[in-house]
Design a protein around this motif. Sequence first.
Motif, mmCIF file in Angstrom:
data_model
loop_
_atom_site.group_PDB
_atom_site.id
_atom_site.type_symbol
_atom_site.label_atom_id
_atom_site.label_comp_id
_atom_site.label_asym_id
_atom_site.label_seq_id
_atom_site.Cartn_x
_atom_site.Cartn_y
_atom_site.Cartn_z
ATOM 1 N N MET A 1 0.844 -1.189 0.000
ATOM 2 C CA MET A 1 0.000 0.000 0.000
ATOM 3 C C MET A 1 0.878 1.236 0.000
ATOM 4 S SD MET A 1 -3.131 1.015 2.558
ATOM 5 C CE MET A 1 -4.250 -0.190 1.867
ATOM 6 N N ILE A 2 0.492 2.215 -0.801
ATOM 7 C CA ILE A 2 1.308 3.383 -1.083
ATOM 8 C C ILE A 2 0.851 4.540 -0.199
ATOM 9 C CG2 ILE A 2 2.172 4.769 -2.995
ATOM 10 C CD1 ILE A 2 0.527 2.686 -4.737
ATOM 11 N N ILE A 3 1.667 5.573 -0.100
ATOM 12 C CA ILE A 3 1.230 6.785 0.593
ATOM 13 C C ILE A 3 1.223 7.945 -0.388
ATOM 14 C CG2 ILE A 3 2.010 6.012 2.840
ATOM 15 C CD1 ILE A 3 4.461 7.760 2.541
ATOM 16 N N ARG A 4 0.437 8.971 -0.069
ATOM 17 C CA ARG A 4 0.371 10.150 -0.911
ATOM 18 C C ARG A 4 1.678 10.912 -0.818
ATOM 19 N NH1 ARG A 4 -4.732 11.852 -2.613
ATOM 20 N NH2 ARG A 4 -3.517 13.192 -3.999
ATOM 21 N N ALA A 5 2.163 11.342 -1.969
ATOM 22 C CA ALA A 5 3.378 12.149 -2.002
ATOM 23 C C ALA A 5 3.052 13.584 -1.632
ATOM 24 C CB ALA A 5 3.994 12.097 -3.396
ATOM 25 N N ARG A 6 3.996 14.235 -0.996
ATOM 26 C CA ARG A 6 3.862 15.656 -0.697
ATOM 27 C C ARG A 6 4.920 16.395 -1.503
ATOM 28 N NH1 ARG A 6 4.293 16.236 5.536
ATOM 29 N NH2 ARG A 6 5.617 14.405 5.350
ATOM 30 N N PRO A 7 4.563 16.972 -2.647
ATOM 31 C CA PRO A 7 5.547 17.592 -3.532
ATOM 32 C C PRO A 7 6.414 18.602 -2.798
ATOM 33 C CG PRO A 7 3.395 17.484 -4.586
ATOM 34 C CD PRO A 7 3.203 17.060 -3.161
ATOM 35 N N GLY A 8 7.727 18.476 -3.009
ATOM 36 C CA GLY A 8 8.678 19.408 -2.426
ATOM 37 C C GLY A 8 9.175 19.017 -1.057
ATOM 38 N N HIS A 9 8.497 18.058 -0.385
ATOM 39 C CA HIS A 9 8.862 17.713 0.992
ATOM 40 C C HIS A 9 10.289 17.188 1.068
ATOM 41 C CE1 HIS A 9 8.526 16.175 5.057
ATOM 42 N NE2 HIS A 9 8.995 15.025 4.623
ATOM 43 N N GLU A 10 10.640 16.262 0.184
ATOM 44 C CA GLU A 10 11.968 15.656 0.254
ATOM 45 C C GLU A 10 13.056 16.677 -0.067
ATOM 46 O OE1 GLU A 10 12.813 12.792 1.329
ATOM 47 O OE2 GLU A 10 10.868 11.893 1.566
ATOM 48 N N ASP A 108 -7.863 -8.184 -19.292
ATOM 49 C CA ASP A 108 -7.605 -7.274 -18.176
ATOM 50 C C ASP A 108 -6.153 -7.387 -17.714
ATOM 51 O OD1 ASP A 108 -10.172 -6.224 -17.947
ATOM 52 O OD2 ASP A 108 -10.819 -7.687 -16.451
ATOM 53 N N ILE A 109 -5.644 -6.290 -17.170
ATOM 54 C CA ILE A 109 -4.382 -6.339 -16.422
ATOM 55 C C ILE A 109 -4.670 -5.898 -15.000
ATOM 56 C CG2 ILE A 109 -2.905 -6.037 -18.434
ATOM 57 C CD1 ILE A 109 -2.495 -3.103 -17.566
ATOM 58 N N LEU A 110 -4.019 -6.554 -14.051
ATOM 59 C CA LEU A 110 -4.344 -6.360 -12.636
ATOM 60 C C LEU A 110 -3.077 -6.256 -11.809
ATOM 61 C CD1 LEU A 110 -6.581 -6.450 -10.364
ATOM 62 C CD2 LEU A 110 -6.127 -8.914 -10.247
ATOM 63 N N ASN A 111 -3.025 -5.224 -10.964
ATOM 64 C CA ASN A 111 -1.970 -5.141 -9.960
ATOM 65 C C ASN A 111 -2.505 -5.657 -8.632
ATOM 66 O OD1 ASN A 111 -0.751 -3.377 -7.513
ATOM 67 N ND2 ASN A 111 0.821 -3.734 -9.053
ATOM 68 N N ILE A 112 -1.772 -6.556 -8.012
ATOM 69 C CA ILE A 112 -2.090 -7.017 -6.664
ATOM 70 C C ILE A 112 -0.980 -6.543 -5.730
ATOM 71 C CG2 ILE A 112 -2.466 -9.002 -5.154
ATOM 72 C CD1 ILE A 112 -3.572 -10.519 -7.497
ATOM 73 N N ASP A 113 -1.384 -5.820 -4.705
ATOM 74 C CA ASP A 113 -0.452 -5.254 -3.725
ATOM 75 C C ASP A 113 -0.706 -5.953 -2.387
ATOM 76 O OD1 ASP A 113 1.069 -3.686 -2.011
ATOM 77 O OD2 ASP A 113 0.444 -1.793 -2.915
ATOM 78 N N ILE A 114 0.308 -6.643 -1.898
ATOM 79 C CA ILE A 114 0.184 -7.397 -0.647
ATOM 80 C C ILE A 114 1.248 -6.925 0.343
ATOM 81 C CG2 ILE A 114 0.343 -9.686 0.428
ATOM 82 C CD1 ILE A 114 -0.688 -10.913 -2.115
ATOM 83 N N THR A 115 0.828 -6.678 1.566
ATOM 84 C CA THR A 115 1.752 -6.412 2.667
ATOM 85 C C THR A 115 1.407 -7.365 3.806
ATOM 86 O OG1 THR A 115 1.807 -4.062 2.090
ATOM 87 C CG2 THR A 115 2.718 -4.698 4.226
ATOM 88 N N LEU A 116 2.354 -8.212 4.167
ATOM 89 C CA LEU A 116 2.144 -9.152 5.258
ATOM 90 C C LEU A 116 3.046 -8.794 6.440
ATOM 91 C CD1 LEU A 116 1.905 -12.591 3.404
ATOM 92 C CD2 LEU A 116 0.054 -11.043 4.096
ATOM 93 N N ILE A 117 2.465 -8.865 7.629
ATOM 94 C CA ILE A 117 3.234 -8.653 8.854
ATOM 95 C C ILE A 117 3.565 -10.021 9.431
ATOM 96 C CG2 ILE A 117 3.313 -7.549 11.113
ATOM 97 C CD1 ILE A 117 0.947 -5.805 10.178
ATOM 98 N N GLY A 190 9.277 -1.267 8.194
ATOM 99 C CA GLY A 190 10.030 -2.144 9.084
ATOM 100 C C GLY A 190 9.043 -2.721 10.069
ATOM 101 N N ARG A 191 9.101 -2.264 11.307
ATOM 102 C CA ARG A 191 8.089 -2.653 12.287
ATOM 103 C C ARG A 191 6.852 -1.756 12.203
ATOM 104 N NH1 ARG A 191 8.882 -6.596 15.706
ATOM 105 N NH2 ARG A 191 10.969 -7.421 16.109
ATOM 106 N N VAL A 192 6.930 -0.702 11.398
ATOM 107 C CA VAL A 192 5.768 0.124 11.099
ATOM 108 C C VAL A 192 5.498 0.033 9.606
ATOM 109 C CG1 VAL A 192 6.133 1.683 13.034
ATOM 110 C CG2 VAL A 192 7.190 2.189 10.832
ATOM 111 N N PHE A 193 4.242 0.282 9.239
ATOM 112 C CA PHE A 193 3.806 0.117 7.859
ATOM 113 C C PHE A 193 4.369 1.224 6.967
ATOM 114 C CE2 PHE A 193 -0.327 -1.037 5.324
ATOM 115 C CZ PHE A 193 0.447 -1.370 4.227
#
Length: 279
Positions: A1-10, A108-117, A190-193
């Motif tokens: 799962m992705i996060i929203r970018a904040r332009p200019g932050h970096e 169809d083309i499909l992206n599957i995004d998986i994050t497992l803890i 790491g230990r956080v998402f």
Amino acid sequence: MIIRARPGHEKNKSMIAAEKIRLHDAEAFEGMRIAGQLTAAALDMMVEHMRPGITTQYLDDVALEFALDHGAIPAPLNYRGFAKSICTSLNHVVCHGIPGDRILKEGDILNIDITLIKDGWHGDSSRMYAVGEISRKAERLIEITYESLMHGIEAAKPGNTTGHIGAAIQAYAEGERCSVVRDFCGHGLGRVFHDRPNILHYGAEGEGPVLKPGMLFTIEPMINLGGHGVKILADGWTAVTRDRSLSAQFEHTLGITQDGCEVFTTSPAGLDCPPCNIS
């Protein structure tokens, strides 16, 4: 799962951000290897289920069962109100597609995004899948998106900055007459998402924090056949291309080492690159 970018932050706050980026030890790298390989195995397993006539909810059910059978937890489940275990992004959906009653059809083309803890560590990865025979333009987009990720990973080494990663991805994708989505970015984990640093998939060499051994993050470029503009649907999650053009994404989790990087989410079966994952 992705996060929203904040332009200019970096660019504007790179020194402050660098001070707050966690550096991880060998024990953390081992935990990430285990979580990453389990996530990769889950994505491998999806290949056998990919066929016309199934729903994206079926794929979510399969992923949840796999996670629980292996002593893991899907990180997206109930994360900030997201009610499913995986993201399923179809055709012109850029990211954060919500599994449901949508039936997959030929082409169809499909992206599957998986994050497992697993044991507290997050393994985060996504891949593209073809549903039956797909068009050449869709196949080409998948190939370009994968190669964009590989160019970004090649730039992930000590002494470079996060901007080197984005610049490498942007140069390759735009050189292939595709566009790079600006609204979302990779992220530390790491230990956080979701953690620092943000990894923009465009930019200039030298921008952003300097990469150091022990950093953990994802690289996950979203590449469009048309323009880079996106919009969020009324569900508050699903991002789609504004011009309805096809979009694709690949993602790996990696750690910066003394002389380069280690990718934790490579496929045990070699199914994480085109055309291996295209039936």
